[in-house]
Scaffold this motif. Structure first.
Motif, PDB file in Angstrom:
ATOM      1  N   MET A   1       0.301  -0.982   0.081  1.00  0.00           N
ATOM      2  CA  MET A   1      -0.441   0.190  -0.212  1.00  0.00           C
ATOM      3  C   MET A   1       1.254   0.721  -0.127  1.00  0.00           C
ATOM      4  SD  MET A   1      -3.049  -0.086  -0.006  1.00  0.00           S
ATOM      5  CE  MET A   1      -3.235   1.401  -0.830  1.00  0.00           C
ATOM      6  N   TRP A   2       1.776   0.881   0.949  1.00  0.00           N
ATOM      7  CA  TRP A   2       2.812   2.177   0.883  1.00  0.00           C
ATOM      8  C   TRP A   2       3.146   2.649  -0.880  1.00  0.00           C
ATOM      9  CZ3 TRP A   2       4.655   5.493   4.701  1.00  0.00           C
ATOM     10  CH2 TRP A   2       4.017   5.303   5.376  1.00  0.00           C
ATOM     11  N   LYS A   3       3.150   1.440  -1.391  1.00  0.00           N
ATOM     12  CA  LYS A   3       3.623   2.003  -2.747  1.00  0.00           C
ATOM     13  C   LYS A   3       2.873   3.206  -3.962  1.00  0.00           C
ATOM     14  CE  LYS A   3       7.031  -1.661  -3.502  1.00  0.00           C
ATOM     15  NZ  LYS A   3       7.552  -3.260  -4.875  1.00  0.00           N
ATOM     16  N   GLN A   4       2.110   2.338  -3.293  1.00  0.00           N
ATOM     17  CA  GLN A   4       0.095   2.886  -4.195  1.00  0.00           C
ATOM     18  C   GLN A   4       0.089   4.302  -3.909  1.00  0.00           C
ATOM     19  OE1 GLN A   4       0.991  -0.214  -3.133  1.00  0.00           O
ATOM     20  NE2 GLN A   4      -1.118  -1.887  -3.596  1.00  0.00           N
ATOM     21  N   ALA A   5       0.430   5.064  -2.629  1.00  0.00           N
ATOM     22  CA  ALA A   5       0.398   5.837  -1.583  1.00  0.00           C
ATOM     23  C   ALA A   5       1.451   6.533  -2.045  1.00  0.00           C
ATOM     24  CB  ALA A   5       0.490   5.529  -1.056  1.00  0.00           C
ATOM     25  N   LEU A   6       2.771   6.370  -1.967  1.00  0.00           N
ATOM     26  CA  LEU A   6       3.552   6.892  -3.320  1.00  0.00           C
ATOM     27  C   LEU A   6       3.530   7.741  -4.358  1.00  0.00           C
ATOM     28  CD1 LEU A   6       6.349   5.604  -0.954  1.00  0.00           C
ATOM     29  CD2 LEU A   6       5.285   7.806  -1.015  1.00  0.00           C
ATOM     30  N   ILE A   7       2.613   6.262  -5.219  1.00  0.00           N
ATOM     31  CA  ILE A   7       3.057   7.038  -6.695  1.00  0.00           C
ATOM     32  C   ILE A   7       1.710   8.117  -7.056  1.00  0.00           C
ATOM     33  CG2 ILE A   7       1.865   5.907  -8.960  1.00  0.00           C
ATOM     34  CD1 ILE A   7       3.192   3.560  -7.549  1.00  0.00           C
ATOM     35  N   ILE A   8       0.140   7.628  -6.504  1.00  0.00           N
ATOM     36  CA  ILE A   8      -0.277   9.390  -6.133  1.00  0.00           C
ATOM     37  C   ILE A   8       0.308  10.013  -6.125  1.00  0.00           C
ATOM     38  CG2 ILE A   8      -2.637   9.087  -4.942  1.00  0.00           C
ATOM     39  CD1 ILE A   8      -3.600   6.213  -5.283  1.00  0.00           C
ATOM     40  N   LEU A   9       0.933   9.881  -4.946  1.00  0.00           N
ATOM     41  CA  LEU A   9       0.918  11.363  -4.375  1.00  0.00           C
ATOM     42  C   LEU A   9       2.034  12.366  -5.391  1.00  0.00           C
ATOM     43  CD1 LEU A   9       1.584  13.743  -1.634  1.00  0.00           C
ATOM     44  CD2 LEU A   9       3.663  11.982  -0.928  1.00  0.00           C
ATOM     45  N   GLY A  10       3.246  11.411  -5.641  1.00  0.00           N
ATOM     46  CA  GLY A  10       4.574  12.188  -6.749  1.00  0.00           C
ATOM     47  C   GLY A  10       3.196  12.238  -7.633  1.00  0.00           C
ATOM     48  N   LEU A  11       2.448  11.595  -8.662  1.00  0.00           N
ATOM     49  CA  LEU A  11       1.754  11.816 -10.185  1.00  0.00           C
ATOM     50  C   LEU A  11       0.962  13.417  -9.801  1.00  0.00           C
ATOM     51  CD1 LEU A  11      -0.202   8.469 -10.373  1.00  0.00           C
ATOM     52  CD2 LEU A  11       1.591  10.127 -12.185  1.00  0.00           C
ATOM     53  N   PHE A  12       0.249  13.720  -7.962  1.00  0.00           N
ATOM     54  CA  PHE A  12      -0.048  14.919  -7.824  1.00  0.00           C
ATOM     55  C   PHE A  12       0.694  16.085  -7.529  1.00  0.00           C
ATOM     56  CE2 PHE A  12      -1.218  17.968  -4.101  1.00  0.00           C
ATOM     57  CZ  PHE A  12      -2.027  18.838  -4.295  1.00  0.00           C
ATOM     58  N   GLU A  13       2.139  16.020  -7.277  1.00  0.00           N
ATOM     59  CA  GLU A  13       3.537  16.514  -6.615  1.00  0.00           C
ATOM     60  C   GLU A  13       3.596  17.031  -8.009  1.00  0.00           C
ATOM     61  OE1 GLU A  13       3.697  18.949  -4.740  1.00  0.00           O
ATOM     62  OE2 GLU A  13       2.746  17.333  -2.774  1.00  0.00           O
ATOM     63  N   ALA A  14       3.431  16.003  -9.165  1.00  0.00           N
ATOM     64  CA  ALA A  14       4.099  16.172 -10.730  1.00  0.00           C
ATOM     65  C   ALA A  14       3.383  17.019 -11.150  1.00  0.00           C
ATOM     66  CB  ALA A  14       3.689  14.744 -11.124  1.00  0.00           C
ATOM     67  N   LEU A  15       1.756  17.014 -10.976  1.00  0.00           N
ATOM     68  CA  LEU A  15       0.681  18.125 -11.548  1.00  0.00           C
ATOM     69  C   LEU A  15       1.717  19.721 -11.481  1.00  0.00           C
ATOM     70  CD1 LEU A  15      -1.752  18.977 -12.827  1.00  0.00           C
ATOM     71  CD2 LEU A  15      -2.898  18.509 -10.896  1.00  0.00           C
ATOM     72  N   PHE A  16       1.378  18.927  -9.351  1.00  0.00           N
ATOM     73  CA  PHE A  16       1.750  20.777  -8.999  1.00  0.00           C
ATOM     74  C   PHE A  16       3.035  21.556  -9.574  1.00  0.00           C
ATOM     75  CE2 PHE A  16       3.728  23.429  -5.732  1.00  0.00           C
ATOM     76  CZ  PHE A  16       2.251  24.306  -5.512  1.00  0.00           C
ATOM     77  N   LEU A  17       4.065  20.793 -10.221  1.00  0.00           N
ATOM     78  CA  LEU A  17       5.517  21.033 -10.215  1.00  0.00           C
ATOM     79  C   LEU A  17       5.395  21.741 -11.967  1.00  0.00           C
ATOM     80  CD1 LEU A  17       7.991  19.168  -9.218  1.00  0.00           C
ATOM     81  CD2 LEU A  17       7.537  21.242  -8.206  1.00  0.00           C
ATOM     82  N   LEU A  18       4.699  20.643 -12.417  1.00  0.00           N
ATOM     83  CA  LEU A  18       4.268  21.110 -14.118  1.00  0.00           C
ATOM     84  C   LEU A  18       3.246  22.596 -14.064  1.00  0.00           C
ATOM     85  CD1 LEU A  18       3.422  20.501 -16.747  1.00  0.00           C
ATOM     86  CD2 LEU A  18       1.436  19.543 -16.222  1.00  0.00           C
TER      87      LEU A  18
END
Length: 215
Positions: A1-18
């Protein structure tokens, strides 16, 4: 579950950086604060999904019962995009709302959802599911509200949207999101009425669905 949470969090932060990259202005303190608050909540919610699956002997009700979450998250993402690109969606931003107002709504919502799920314990599920040994929880905050976790979600998402001052996101959340929450509640209450019969009817008559003294 940690992996899924980190992936989703990473996608959100990638959008923020974009957004930061393509925007013509540096993110302000409100946008940065909203990012930290929402990212932390998003991580907790994804981690909580592992608790939200009923056993194999469960019955699932309402195939669209989780649409309220999808609409809620879309509304928040839209609010970030709207503010990050300097409100490009033809609607003027909301009037200035003190940062503390949004934070209070957000914090209160996250706290209410947390204690609601903690009170439910093993009966918390992300889908509308019932089991053979299902119990009707009436203690704690459930003595007053039948769906306090949804109240918490409404407060949390509203708080973030108000912080970001996006009129279009707030309109989407109110016009499309609220009916989705009401649909989820209707599916859930129909299922619980079938399982608990008159006991649930009495419980429903003595409590409020979302807001004390109002609904």
């Amino acid at each position: 579950m940690w992996k899924q949470a980190l992936i989703i969090l990473g996608l959100f932060e990638a959008l923020f950086l974009l957004l930061t990259t393509i925007s013509d202005r540096i993110p302000d303190a409100i946008m940065l604060t909203a990012n930290v608050a929402f990212a932390s909540w998003l991580f907790m919610e994804v981690m909580r999904v592992r608790l939200g699956h009923a056993p194999t002997n469960s019955t699932t009700h309402g195939i669209l019962s989780r649409s309220f979450l999808v609409i809620s998250f879309i509304s928040v993402i839209l609010a970030f995009v709207d503010r990050g690109l300097n409100y490009p969606f033809r609607l003027p931003p909301l009037p200035d709302v003190p940062l503390v107002t949004g934070l209070l709504l957000f914090t209160g919502g996250v706290w209410l959802r947390y204690i609601s799920i903690k009170t439910l314990g093993r009966f918390f599920v992300t889908k509308v599911q019932t089991t053979n040994d299902h119990q009707l929880i009436k203690n704690g905050v459930y003595r007053v509200l039948r769906h306090p976790s949804y109240t918490g979600l409404l407060l949390g998402f509203t708080g973030i949207i108000l912080m970001l001052q996006s009129t279009i996101a707030l309109a989407l959340f109110l016009v499309v999101g609220i009916p989705a929450y009401l649909y989820r509640i209707r599916v859930e209450e129909t299922a619980l009425s079938r399982v608990f019969g008159e006991d649930y009817k009495h419980y429903r008559d003595e409590t409020y669905a979302l807001i004390p003294f109002i609904y």
